[in-house]
Design a protein around this motif. Structure first.
Motif, mmCIF file in Angstrom:
data_model
loop_
_atom_site.group_PDB
_atom_site.id
_atom_site.type_symbol
_atom_site.label_atom_id
_atom_site.label_comp_id
_atom_site.label_asym_id
_atom_site.label_seq_id
_atom_site.Cartn_x
_atom_site.Cartn_y
_atom_site.Cartn_z
ATOM 1 N N THR A 47 -20.706 -20.690 -42.844
ATOM 2 C CA THR A 47 -19.457 -20.053 -43.258
ATOM 3 C C THR A 47 -18.662 -20.964 -44.183
ATOM 4 O OG1 THR A 47 -19.346 -18.847 -41.176
ATOM 5 C CG2 THR A 47 -17.303 -19.050 -42.397
ATOM 6 N N MET A 48 -18.714 -22.255 -43.926
ATOM 7 C CA MET A 48 -17.969 -23.220 -44.733
ATOM 8 C C MET A 48 -18.778 -23.739 -45.918
ATOM 9 S SD MET A 48 -15.081 -23.295 -43.296
ATOM 10 C CE MET A 48 -14.321 -24.656 -44.135
ATOM 11 N N GLY A 49 -20.022 -23.271 -46.056
ATOM 12 C CA GLY A 49 -20.856 -23.739 -47.158
ATOM 13 C C GLY A 49 -21.301 -25.173 -46.981
ATOM 14 N N MET A 50 -21.514 -25.571 -45.737
ATOM 15 C CA MET A 50 -21.900 -26.950 -45.436
ATOM 16 C C MET A 50 -23.195 -26.964 -44.633
ATOM 17 S SD MET A 50 -18.376 -28.474 -43.917
ATOM 18 C CE MET A 50 -17.027 -28.957 -44.935
ATOM 19 N N SER A 51 -23.791 -28.126 -44.581
ATOM 20 C CA SER A 51 -24.915 -28.304 -43.671
ATOM 21 C C SER A 51 -24.333 -28.531 -42.278
ATOM 22 C CB SER A 51 -25.748 -29.513 -44.093
ATOM 23 O OG SER A 51 -25.030 -30.715 -43.841
ATOM 24 N N PRO A 52 -25.131 -28.312 -41.239
ATOM 25 C CA PRO A 52 -24.611 -28.585 -39.890
ATOM 26 C C PRO A 52 -24.120 -30.019 -39.724
ATOM 27 C CG PRO A 52 -26.601 -27.279 -39.744
ATOM 28 C CD PRO A 52 -26.438 -27.669 -41.188
ATOM 29 N N ALA A 53 -24.803 -30.982 -40.333
ATOM 30 C CA ALA A 53 -24.374 -32.381 -40.226
ATOM 31 C C ALA A 53 -23.030 -32.594 -40.903
ATOM 32 C CB ALA A 53 -25.424 -33.303 -40.845
ATOM 33 N N GLN A 54 -22.840 -31.990 -42.095
ATOM 34 C CA GLN A 54 -21.551 -32.117 -42.784
ATOM 35 C C GLN A 54 -20.437 -31.484 -41.943
ATOM 36 O OE1 GLN A 54 -22.765 -30.057 -46.366
ATOM 37 N NE2 GLN A 54 -22.306 -31.881 -47.588
ATOM 38 N N TRP A 55 -20.718 -30.306 -41.396
ATOM 39 C CA TRP A 55 -19.704 -29.606 -40.612
ATOM 40 C C TRP A 55 -19.319 -30.435 -39.383
ATOM 41 C CZ3 TRP A 55 -18.656 -27.640 -35.838
ATOM 42 C CH2 TRP A 55 -17.567 -26.789 -35.767
ATOM 43 N N LEU A 56 -20.309 -30.972 -38.692
ATOM 44 C CA LEU A 56 -20.021 -31.807 -37.525
ATOM 45 C C LEU A 56 -19.193 -33.028 -37.905
ATOM 46 C CD1 LEU A 56 -23.315 -31.833 -35.439
ATOM 47 C CD2 LEU A 56 -21.076 -31.014 -34.715
ATOM 48 N N ARG A 57 -19.545 -33.653 -39.025
ATOM 49 C CA ARG A 57 -18.813 -34.835 -39.472
ATOM 50 C C ARG A 57 -17.354 -34.485 -39.730
ATOM 51 N NH1 ARG A 57 -21.453 -35.778 -43.831
ATOM 52 N NH2 ARG A 57 -23.216 -36.708 -42.761
ATOM 53 N N HIS A 58 -17.119 -33.391 -40.450
ATOM 54 C CA HIS A 58 -15.746 -32.980 -40.746
ATOM 55 C C HIS A 58 -15.011 -32.552 -39.476
ATOM 56 C CE1 HIS A 58 -15.592 -33.349 -45.068
ATOM 57 N NE2 HIS A 58 -16.826 -32.884 -45.118
ATOM 58 N N ALA A 60 -15.507 -33.571 -36.469
ATOM 59 C CA ALA A 60 -15.232 -34.729 -35.617
ATOM 60 C C ALA A 60 -14.228 -35.695 -36.216
ATOM 61 C CB ALA A 60 -16.537 -35.469 -35.320
ATOM 62 N N LEU A 61 -14.244 -35.875 -37.529
ATOM 63 C CA LEU A 61 -13.421 -36.919 -38.141
ATOM 64 C C LEU A 61 -12.148 -36.411 -38.803
ATOM 65 C CD1 LEU A 61 -16.285 -39.019 -39.761
ATOM 66 C CD2 LEU A 61 -15.090 -39.444 -37.604
ATOM 67 N N ASP A 62 -12.114 -35.170 -39.212
ATOM 68 C CA ASP A 62 -10.970 -34.688 -39.993
ATOM 69 C C ASP A 62 -10.016 -33.793 -39.212
ATOM 70 O OD1 ASP A 62 -12.039 -36.064 -42.093
ATOM 71 O OD2 ASP A 62 -12.960 -34.325 -43.026
ATOM 72 N N ARG A 63 -10.434 -33.286 -38.090
ATOM 73 C CA ARG A 63 -9.567 -32.400 -37.324
ATOM 74 C C ARG A 63 -8.585 -33.200 -36.492
ATOM 75 N NH1 ARG A 63 -13.185 -27.484 -34.996
ATOM 76 N NH2 ARG A 63 -13.455 -26.440 -36.984
ATOM 77 N N LYS A 64 -7.383 -32.633 -36.351
ATOM 78 C CA LYS A 64 -6.376 -33.253 -35.492
ATOM 79 C C LYS A 64 -6.673 -32.840 -34.057
ATOM 80 C CE LYS A 64 -1.358 -33.557 -34.889
ATOM 81 N NZ LYS A 64 -1.406 -34.741 -34.134
ATOM 82 N N LEU A 65 -6.881 -33.811 -33.220
ATOM 83 C CA LEU A 65 -7.195 -33.540 -31.821
ATOM 84 C C LEU A 65 -5.915 -33.449 -31.004
ATOM 85 C CD1 LEU A 65 -10.157 -36.019 -31.346
ATOM 86 C CD2 LEU A 65 -10.276 -33.554 -31.655
ATOM 87 N N PRO A 66 -5.978 -32.774 -29.857
ATOM 88 C CA PRO A 66 -4.797 -32.751 -28.993
ATOM 89 C C PRO A 66 -4.502 -34.164 -28.483
ATOM 90 C CG PRO A 66 -6.687 -31.744 -27.901
ATOM 91 C CD PRO A 66 -7.097 -32.031 -29.321
#
Length: 131
Positions: A47-58, A60-66
């Motif tokens: 959906t995001m036009g990424m590979s699964p590895a790219q999506w996981l990286r983003h 895990a690293l770019d999202r704001k966690l609670p």
């Protein structure tokens, strides 16, 4: 003829430029998922036009966690401050309504609560209550 062409070509020209040492991804993390999780991962990445590895990286690293859970001492202090606030609010309401406010034991209660909070911050137990 092929040997001549190869010897004429300059080494290192063309192709993808080398990444800087900081940009090279040389470490891997193994993550096991079941079939349903893998299907979801692939669908979200697609959906995001990424590979699964790219999506996981983003993810895990770019999202704001609670925020992490508050330590127990902070929760205890919150409760104590709430008690103090409730007591002060009751006194202020009575005074604002023009009711006589007598401060006989309220200041002592508030002072004890504040001392408990201070001790909790320091991590010291209040031995005076057990005596």
């Amino acid at each position: 003829m092929k040997k001549q062409l190869n010897s004429i070509r300059k080494k290192g020209v063309g192709g993808r430029p080398k990444l800087s040492q900081e940009a090279v991804r040389s470490r891997t993390i193994g993550v096991r998922v079941n079939e349903l999780e893998m299907d979801k991962l692939i669908a979200r990445a697609k959906t995001m036009g990424m590979s699964p590895a790219q999506w996981l990286r983003h993810a895990a690293l770019d999202r704001k966690l609670p925020s992490p859970p508050a330590p127990e001492v902070n929760r205890d202090m919150y409760v104590e401050f709430s008690r103090i606030g409730v007591s002060l609010n009751q006194l202020a309401r009575a005074a604002n309504k023009g009711l006589p406010v007598t401060l006989q034991k309220e200041p002592e209660i508030l002072l004890n609560l504040l001392r408990q909070v201070q001790l909790a911050i320091l991590g010291v137990s209040d031995d005076s209550e057990s005596n």
